[in-house]
Design an enzyme around this catalytic site. Structure first.
Site, PDB file in Angstrom:
ATOM      1  CD  GLU A  47      -8.316  11.178  -2.783  1.00  0.00           C
ATOM      2  OE1 GLU A  47      -8.025  11.036  -1.683  1.00  0.00           O
ATOM      3  OE2 GLU A  47      -8.007  10.563  -3.675  1.00  0.00           O
ATOM      4  CE  LYS A 127      -4.674   9.543  -5.848  1.00  0.00           C
ATOM      5  NZ  LYS A 127      -5.842   9.070  -4.687  1.00  0.00           N
ATOM      6  CB  CYS A 172      -4.611  11.498  -2.115  1.00  0.00           C
ATOM      7  SG  CYS A 172      -4.669  10.533  -0.684  1.00  0.00           S
TER       8      CYS A 172
END
Ligand code: CDT
Length: 309
Positions: A47, A127, A172
């Site tokens: 990330e 994300k 994540c």
């Protein structure tokens, strides 16, 4: 005929705030080149791989952090990375901060791309599960201001045909949510690639580092098993900006086992040969969605707190 691809989880040690961007890109290119040397088809990076994890610092004007964002992918100084992929015939996936300048303020996302062996971007993910907070909590030992710096991703969870299989991405905190895997599972995903930047301590919870690492692997192993897919989780590890980040990058088999795992907190390639056909039995039998899922009885799954009509 097996569909075996050699995958490298390209873990990175810390990218400290003082590190020049050209140095970071050099580290990424070195890892990609080493992965190509050992015959990898795909290398997966963490990330926000191109910078330090800047959402730990508050700026009164969020545009002061715009130096960390990419306005185009590839940016000019990333052309050599994409050329390397093309020359060495290796794909990669890379996490980065994305700025879309469609109005005065612009839209900012925590994004990840998938690049094929021709050096072409073939998929992008933004994300969806943003952790942390939007307010400045300067008395906390460290912060995660992702809710301040990023908008919730608007691309869903794309799954594309690539590398001889069905490939999806997440980032994540997304890995902790079963919905992430199941949405992609329903699209037939066979390989999920993700990067993470996870502190060993949670400033708002009393959890040991061992428990935090256990949860890191637990969610990826469960997601892999319950959807019969490979999962590749790649850390930014070590002490970055004064915060201890966990390592533990790994490649998880569709049967839920970790088949390769990092041994350091530095730049390191974690490699496994993954036969995507290993996904087929689980999808046909134990997790045959068409035969055994009961969506009409999963009331509340599409509402925020399980409310039903
Ligand atoms: N980057 C990211 O999503 N990190 C979160 C940290 C939460 S604990 C402070 C994670 O879920 O790993």
């Amino acid at each position: 005929m097996p569909r075996t691809i050699r995958i490298a989880a390209a873990q990175m040690g810390p990218v400290n705030p003082s590190e020049e961007r050209s140095v970071t890109i050099g580290r990424i290119m070195k890892l990609l080149s080493e992965a190509a040397d050992i015959g990898c088809d795909l290398a997966v990076f963490p990330e926000l791989a191109l910078s330090t994890f800047f959402p730990r610092e508050y700026h009164v004007d969020l545009r002061e952090a715009d130096i960390f964002y990419e306005k185009t992918m590839p940016a000019q100084d990333l052309q050599p990375l994409f050329a390397l992929a093309r020359e060495r015939r290796i794909g990669f996936s890379l996490g980065y901060a994305e700025l879309v300048e469609d109005d005065v303020i612009g839209r900012r996302y925590n994004s990840q791309v998938l690049v094929d062996k021709q050096g072409t971007v073939i998929s992008k993910y933004r994300k969806i599960h943003l952790p942390g907070h939007a307010d400045n909590r300067e008395n906390d030992p460290f912060q995660n201001l992702e809710k301040y710096y990023f908008e919730v991703g608007d691309l869903g969870f794309p799954v594309v045909n690539a590398f001889d299989g069905r490939v999806g991405m997440c980032i994540c905190n997304d890995r902790r949510w079963p919905e992430t895997y199941r949405v992609m599972g329903l699209k037939g995903v066979e390989l999920i690639v993700l990067g993470y930047t996870t502190p060993l301590q949670n400033p708002r919870a009393d959890q040991s580092a061992e428990l935090r690492q256990f949860h890191n692997h637990l969610c990826m192993q469960a997601g892999a098993y319950q959807n019969s897919t490979f999962v590749v989780g790649v850390a930014k590890a070590g002490i970055e900006g004064g915060v201890e980040l966990m390592g533990g990058s790994c490649i998880v088999h569709p049967d839920g086992r970790i088949i390769a795992q990092a041994t350091s907190l530095s730049d390191e390639l974690v490699v496994a040969d993954c036969d995507l056909d290993d996904c087929l039995n689980g999808k046909a039998e134990e997790f045959n969605f068409e035969r055994n899922r009961r969506p009409s009885l999963y009331e509340g799954l599409l509402t925020p707190h399980g409310e039903t009509a």
